[in-house]
Design an enzyme around this catalytic site. Structure first.
Site, PDB file in Angstrom:
ATOM      1  N   HIS A  10      -5.804   1.244   4.161  1.00 42.68           N
ATOM      2  CA  HIS A  10      -7.344   0.482   4.160  1.00 42.68           C
ATOM      3  C   HIS A  10      -8.012  -0.216   5.408  1.00 42.68           C
ATOM      4  O   HIS A  10      -7.590   0.701   6.569  1.00 42.68           O
ATOM      5  CB  HIS A  10      -7.857  -0.753   3.119  1.00 42.68           C
ATOM      6  CG  HIS A  10      -7.264  -0.420   2.146  1.00 42.68           C
ATOM      7  ND1 HIS A  10      -7.802   0.531   1.250  1.00 42.68           N
ATOM      8  CD2 HIS A  10      -6.321  -1.025   1.072  1.00 42.68           C
ATOM      9  CE1 HIS A  10      -6.925  -0.125   0.014  1.00 42.68           C
ATOM     10  NE2 HIS A  10      -6.143   0.175   0.109  1.00 42.68           N
ATOM     11  N   GLU A  24      -7.285  -6.988   1.238  1.00 44.65           N
ATOM     12  CA  GLU A  24      -5.946  -6.024   2.006  1.00 44.65           C
ATOM     13  C   GLU A  24      -5.294  -5.552   2.774  1.00 44.65           C
ATOM     14  O   GLU A  24      -4.385  -5.559   4.111  1.00 44.65           O
ATOM     15  CB  GLU A  24      -5.773  -4.817   0.494  1.00 44.65           C
ATOM     16  CG  GLU A  24      -4.252  -4.506   0.734  1.00 44.65           C
ATOM     17  CD  GLU A  24      -5.123  -2.855  -0.231  1.00 44.65           C
ATOM     18  OE1 GLU A  24      -5.836  -2.462  -1.134  1.00 44.65           O
ATOM     19  OE2 GLU A  24      -3.771  -1.991  -0.408  1.00 44.65           O
ATOM     20  N   HIS A  78       0.582  -1.252   1.581  1.00 41.66           N
ATOM     21  CA  HIS A  78      -0.434  -1.636   0.215  1.00 41.66           C
ATOM     22  C   HIS A  78      -0.069  -3.094   0.252  1.00 41.66           C
ATOM     23  O   HIS A  78       0.725  -3.255  -0.768  1.00 41.66           O
ATOM     24  CB  HIS A  78      -0.738  -0.643  -0.562  1.00 41.66           C
ATOM     25  CG  HIS A  78      -1.380   0.842  -0.092  1.00 41.66           C
ATOM     26  ND1 HIS A  78      -2.754   0.410   0.205  1.00 41.66           N
ATOM     27  CD2 HIS A  78      -0.749   1.481   0.446  1.00 41.66           C
ATOM     28  CE1 HIS A  78      -3.062   1.877   0.644  1.00 41.66           C
ATOM     29  NE2 HIS A  78      -1.887   2.318   0.810  1.00 41.66           N
ATOM     30  N   GLU A 140       4.268  -1.316  -2.502  1.00 34.64           N
ATOM     31  CA  GLU A 140       2.403  -2.158  -2.939  1.00 34.64           C
ATOM     32  C   GLU A 140       3.214  -3.280  -2.856  1.00 34.64           C
ATOM     33  O   GLU A 140       4.226  -3.794  -4.001  1.00 34.64           O
ATOM     34  CB  GLU A 140       2.006  -1.683  -4.553  1.00 34.64           C
ATOM     35  CG  GLU A 140       1.528  -0.449  -4.505  1.00 34.64           C
ATOM     36  CD  GLU A 140       0.058  -0.404  -4.401  1.00 34.64           C
ATOM     37  OE1 GLU A 140       0.007  -1.350  -3.537  1.00 34.64           O
ATOM     38  OE2 GLU A 140      -0.844   0.526  -4.180  1.00 34.64           O
TER      39      GLU A 140
HETATM   40 ZN   LIG Z   1      -4.391  -0.311  -1.351  1.00 34.19          ZN
END
Ligand SMILES: [Zn+2]
Length: 255
Positions: A10, A24, A78, A140
């Protein structure tokens, strides 16, 4: 020379997941910058980030950058969301043997020190995994919308620990060796000791008021996502760790 491409998920107009006063895009950038700095202590490794500031990049632009640079390994960072908890990693649905082998080595190196629930080594047809030509992994690192995971993600020590896990995984997967002469700066004699986690500063009323004003402005500007920090400062209820985290966000390490 091993070329490691790190992709902080992002950025810019795409904040990624948002909850519990966290965005995030800032967390992924903080983790990625720390990975880069830790890897500078190793020989025969070059590191490139898809972004080192808070800017927007499309998914295909990220893959193209890694391909054009000729990366040997692609790592996308992430933070999860959507009502779960814990840590998981992804490789592409049709991943190469090298991607599988690296995931097997790197996944536990990140997971175990963090103490997160293991959601497993997974596969998905994500664009950054599909359009990159080298072995890849996407991590993640906890759920931003889970109160317990988010409380951990608010601590700079924990962010550093996530980065260290990625580095330990890379060191093990690629047999990286530390540089003979450490490039780490010597501790300055006057540097105060790091405060213990959970300690609050002994600030005067006006200092807390000023802090609350700063966090209010940061929220209005869209740097912080909620009024949680402003409220905590007004209630004189911020710890050194939280203030350090907020300073990093506001002073640009995460911007
Ligand atoms: Zn993400």
């Amino acid at each position: 020379m091993l070329k490691i491409f790190i992709d902080p998920g992002h950025g810019g107009t795409d904040p990624g997941a948002m909850a519990n006063g966290l965005l995030e895009k800032y967390l992924t950038l903080a983790i990625s910058l720390k990975i880069k700095s830790l890897l500078s202590q190793y020989e025969n490794v070059q590191v490139k980030l898809s972004r080192e500031t808070d800017k927007y990049l499309s998914l295909s632009a990220r893959a193209k950058l890694a391909n054009a640079w000729g990366a040997d390994y692609f790592m996308s960072i992430h933070i999860n969301a959507g009502g779960g908890t814990g840590f998981e990693t992804f490789i592409h649905t049709n991943a190469s043997n090298a991607s599988v082998a690296n995931q097997n080595v790197i996944h536990p190196e990140i997971l175990i020190p963090l103490g997160f629930k293991d959601r497993g080594k997974k596969r998905a047809n994500y664009l950054v995994l599909r359009e990159t030509k080298m072995p890849t992994i996407l991590t993640e690192n906890g759920f931003i919308d889970n109160a317990s995971d988010a409380a951990k993600l608010k601590q700079t020590d924990f962010i550093d620990k996530i980065a260290q896990g990625h580095v330990n995984g890379l060191v093990k997967a690629f047999g990286l060796k530390k540089k003979a002469q450490s490039t780490q700066p010597k501790k300055q004699p006057n540097t105060p000791e790091r405060k213990l986690s959970g300690m609050k500063p002994n600030w005067k009323d006006w200092q807390w008021k000023e802090a609350a004003e700063i966090y209010k402005k940061a929220r209005v500007k869209g740097i912080l996502s909620s009024d949680e920090w402003e409220k905590k400062a007004a209630a004189k209820n911020l710890t050194f760790d939280e203030i350090e985290y907020l300073n990093l966000v506001l002073n640009g390490r995460l911007l």
